[in-house]
Design a protein around this motif. Sequence first.
Motif, PDB file in Angstrom:
ATOM      1  N   TYR A  85     -20.037  29.895  85.627  1.00 44.60           N
ATOM      2  CA  TYR A  85     -18.940  29.659  85.350  1.00 44.60           C
ATOM      3  C   TYR A  85     -17.929  30.075  86.679  1.00 44.60           C
ATOM      4  CZ  TYR A  85     -13.825  30.889  83.661  1.00 44.60           C
ATOM      5  OH  TYR A  85     -12.604  30.796  83.568  1.00 44.60           O
ATOM      6  N   LEU A  86     -18.456  31.273  87.322  1.00 50.11           N
ATOM      7  CA  LEU A  86     -17.410  31.620  88.349  1.00 50.11           C
ATOM      8  C   LEU A  86     -17.731  30.690  89.665  1.00 50.11           C
ATOM      9  CD1 LEU A  86     -18.185  35.738  88.618  1.00 50.11           C
ATOM     10  CD2 LEU A  86     -16.132  34.289  87.675  1.00 50.11           C
ATOM     11  N   GLN A  91     -18.542  21.756  85.310  1.00 49.12           N
ATOM     12  CA  GLN A  91     -18.964  22.239  83.869  1.00 49.12           C
ATOM     13  C   GLN A  91     -18.630  23.352  83.542  1.00 49.12           C
ATOM     14  OE1 GLN A  91     -20.937  20.284  81.622  1.00 49.12           O
ATOM     15  NE2 GLN A  91     -20.414  18.733  83.061  1.00 49.12           N
ATOM     16  N   ARG A  92     -17.400  23.853  84.487  1.00 46.47           N
ATOM     17  CA  ARG A  92     -16.854  25.215  84.040  1.00 46.47           C
ATOM     18  C   ARG A  92     -16.601  25.490  82.619  1.00 46.47           C
ATOM     19  NH1 ARG A  92     -12.063  24.900  86.636  1.00 46.47           N
ATOM     20  NH2 ARG A  92     -11.085  24.491  84.295  1.00 46.47           N
ATOM     21  N   CYS A  93     -15.709  24.488  82.011  1.00 45.06           N
ATOM     22  CA  CYS A  93     -15.310  24.564  80.683  1.00 45.06           C
ATOM     23  C   CYS A  93     -16.398  24.651  79.788  1.00 45.06           C
ATOM     24  CB  CYS A  93     -14.470  23.406  80.326  1.00 45.06           C
ATOM     25  SG  CYS A  93     -12.795  23.542  81.122  1.00 45.06           S
ATOM     26  N   TYR A  94     -17.563  23.995  80.049  1.00 53.93           N
ATOM     27  CA  TYR A  94     -18.821  24.153  78.977  1.00 53.93           C
ATOM     28  C   TYR A  94     -19.198  25.469  79.031  1.00 53.93           C
ATOM     29  CZ  TYR A  94     -23.499  23.436  77.313  1.00 53.93           C
ATOM     30  OH  TYR A  94     -24.601  23.489  76.746  1.00 53.93           O
ATOM     31  N   PHE A  95     -19.358  25.963  80.209  1.00 52.47           N
ATOM     32  CA  PHE A  95     -19.975  27.534  80.238  1.00 52.47           C
ATOM     33  C   PHE A  95     -18.819  28.607  79.461  1.00 52.47           C
ATOM     34  CE2 PHE A  95     -21.908  25.712  84.184  1.00 52.47           C
ATOM     35  CZ  PHE A  95     -23.294  25.618  83.708  1.00 52.47           C
ATOM     36  N   CYS A  96     -17.734  28.295  79.640  1.00 57.01           N
ATOM     37  CA  CYS A  96     -16.439  29.131  79.270  1.00 57.01           C
ATOM     38  C   CYS A  96     -16.418  28.911  77.654  1.00 57.01           C
ATOM     39  CB  CYS A  96     -15.148  28.567  79.585  1.00 57.01           C
ATOM     40  SG  CYS A  96     -13.782  29.512  79.071  1.00 57.01           S
ATOM     41  N   LEU A 174      -6.015  29.849  83.015  1.00 59.49           N
ATOM     42  CA  LEU A 174      -5.520  29.644  84.388  1.00 59.49           C
ATOM     43  C   LEU A 174      -6.535  29.179  85.142  1.00 59.49           C
ATOM     44  CD1 LEU A 174      -3.887  33.364  84.261  1.00 59.49           C
ATOM     45  CD2 LEU A 174      -2.577  31.392  84.637  1.00 59.49           C
ATOM     46  N   SER A 175      -7.841  29.315  84.703  1.00 60.84           N
ATOM     47  CA  SER A 175      -8.941  28.868  85.866  1.00 60.84           C
ATOM     48  C   SER A 175      -8.739  27.362  86.035  1.00 60.84           C
ATOM     49  CB  SER A 175     -10.121  29.098  85.125  1.00 60.84           C
ATOM     50  OG  SER A 175     -10.447  30.371  85.039  1.00 60.84           O
ATOM     51  N   SER A 176      -7.891  26.607  84.932  1.00 56.95           N
ATOM     52  CA  SER A 176      -7.588  25.247  85.302  1.00 56.95           C
ATOM     53  C   SER A 176      -6.959  24.932  86.380  1.00 56.95           C
ATOM     54  CB  SER A 176      -7.045  24.594  83.906  1.00 56.95           C
ATOM     55  OG  SER A 176      -5.744  25.094  83.881  1.00 56.95           O
ATOM     56  N   ARG A 177      -6.383  25.891  86.842  1.00 54.44           N
ATOM     57  CA  ARG A 177      -5.506  25.483  88.114  1.00 54.44           C
ATOM     58  C   ARG A 177      -6.309  25.729  89.495  1.00 54.44           C
ATOM     59  NH1 ARG A 177      -3.205  26.729  83.287  1.00 54.44           N
ATOM     60  NH2 ARG A 177      -0.995  27.199  83.360  1.00 54.44           N
ATOM     61  N   ILE A 178      -7.556  26.134  89.247  1.00 51.77           N
ATOM     62  CA  ILE A 178      -8.298  26.112  90.681  1.00 51.77           C
ATOM     63  C   ILE A 178      -9.267  24.917  90.965  1.00 51.77           C
ATOM     64  CG2 ILE A 178     -10.135  27.711  91.620  1.00 51.77           C
ATOM     65  CD1 ILE A 178      -7.447  29.185  90.917  1.00 51.77           C
ATOM     66  N   PRO A 179      -9.203  24.117  91.806  1.00 54.64           N
ATOM     67  CA  PRO A 179     -10.040  22.907  92.017  1.00 54.64           C
ATOM     68  C   PRO A 179     -11.494  23.257  91.933  1.00 54.64           C
ATOM     69  CG  PRO A 179      -8.218  23.259  93.856  1.00 54.64           C
ATOM     70  CD  PRO A 179      -8.221  24.517  92.962  1.00 54.64           C
ATOM     71  N   TYR A 180     -12.246  22.345  91.265  1.00 54.04           N
ATOM     72  CA  TYR A 180     -13.675  22.393  91.500  1.00 54.04           C
ATOM     73  C   TYR A 180     -14.428  22.652  92.819  1.00 54.04           C
ATOM     74  CZ  TYR A 180     -12.911  20.447  86.869  1.00 54.04           C
ATOM     75  OH  TYR A 180     -12.760  19.958  85.386  1.00 54.04           O
ATOM     76  N   GLY A 181     -15.110  23.730  92.876  1.00 55.39           N
ATOM     77  CA  GLY A 181     -15.769  24.076  94.184  1.00 55.39           C
ATOM     78  C   GLY A 181     -15.062  25.081  94.589  1.00 55.39           C
ATOM     79  N   THR A 182     -14.072  25.692  94.386  1.00 53.97           N
ATOM     80  CA  THR A 182     -13.285  26.777  94.768  1.00 53.97           C
ATOM     81  C   THR A 182     -13.633  27.904  93.734  1.00 53.97           C
ATOM     82  OG1 THR A 182     -11.594  25.579  95.794  1.00 53.97           O
ATOM     83  CG2 THR A 182     -11.199  28.032  95.105  1.00 53.97           C
ATOM     84  N   PRO A 183     -14.599  28.911  94.132  1.00 53.43           N
ATOM     85  CA  PRO A 183     -14.873  29.906  93.320  1.00 53.43           C
ATOM     86  C   PRO A 183     -13.729  30.604  92.411  1.00 53.43           C
ATOM     87  CG  PRO A 183     -16.180  30.307  95.293  1.00 53.43           C
ATOM     88  CD  PRO A 183     -14.865  29.099  95.364  1.00 53.43           C
ATOM     89  N   ILE A 184     -13.905  31.029  91.184  1.00 54.62           N
ATOM     90  CA  ILE A 184     -12.998  31.516  90.372  1.00 54.62           C
ATOM     91  C   ILE A 184     -13.225  33.118  90.670  1.00 54.62           C
ATOM     92  CG2 ILE A 184     -12.209  32.275  87.945  1.00 54.62           C
ATOM     93  CD1 ILE A 184     -11.949  29.209  88.419  1.00 54.62           C
ATOM     94  N   LYS A 185     -11.807  33.634  91.040  1.00 54.57           N
ATOM     95  CA  LYS A 185     -11.473  35.396  91.467  1.00 54.57           C
ATOM     96  C   LYS A 185     -10.498  35.560  90.565  1.00 54.57           C
ATOM     97  CE  LYS A 185     -13.370  34.555  95.975  1.00 54.57           C
ATOM     98  NZ  LYS A 185     -13.541  34.865  97.566  1.00 54.57           N
TER      99      LYS A 185
END
Length: 266
Positions: A85-86, A91-96, A174-185
């Motif tokens: 996910y991070l 596929q981020r939303c899939y894992f979430c 809020l994670s939907s504001r982070i472009p794919y490939g940029t780690p979620i922090k």
Amino acid sequence: MNNKLYKLHSLLKSYKSAVVAFSGGVDSSFLLKAAYDALGDKVMAVTAVSPSVQPKDLELIKEIIALIGVKHTFVKSEEFNDPRYLQNDPQRCYFCKTHIGTALITYASENGYAFILDGNNADDTSDYRPGMKAAEELGIKSPLKEAGFTKEEIRQLSKEYGLPNWDRPASPCLSSRIPYGTPIKIESLNKVDAAEEYLKTFGMKNIRVRFHNDVARIEVEPSDFNTILENNMAINATLKQIGFRYVAMDIIGFRSGSLNEVLNNG
């Protein structure tokens, strides 16, 4: 729409008992109201919480729960412990949704509820939504989608039912504001949340602050462009204080799921 309502209530009654995944959004609020009308105390509203949930959403959740009169609890979602996910690939939303669904299933199993329901509707098939695949794999039901309800129909009935959030803009995590490939922090999410809450003080509804590391890219409705420009100095100063180095306005304007455009463009 009466036929859809009849189908929805028939579906809900057939479940006997259910946990409703409740986010405080328009769709899950309408579903929760309908489920409570159909099943009464055999419904439990459950909200999964994590750092990607906007804190102000929790206040609205409590208001809606009190209005409907349904039982409610919170569970912790563990996606922030999942490196898949991070890393924030498409596929981020899939894992979430897998983590959220698993938490809801565990709660339902431990407390004797037969089904898990989510607020996906008939319009949700038009965008890239890997989270819907995760829900289907986990056996989570989407009665609004099955009954054919569109977003506009849900808003109209929510208004008739007196739900205060009937016209609330969509508020994805809020994670939907982070472009794919940029780690979620968590630090990045906090910056986005603070920036959006500040911009809301100018009276604009549809706002996204897309996180591009040092750059905050603001999306608002074209009708709100002048509001941004007229307050550009204050907005620039405040967002820099929040932690961004540069502040930019997207000249196309607000569009839901804009970070998915990179997928459509290959």
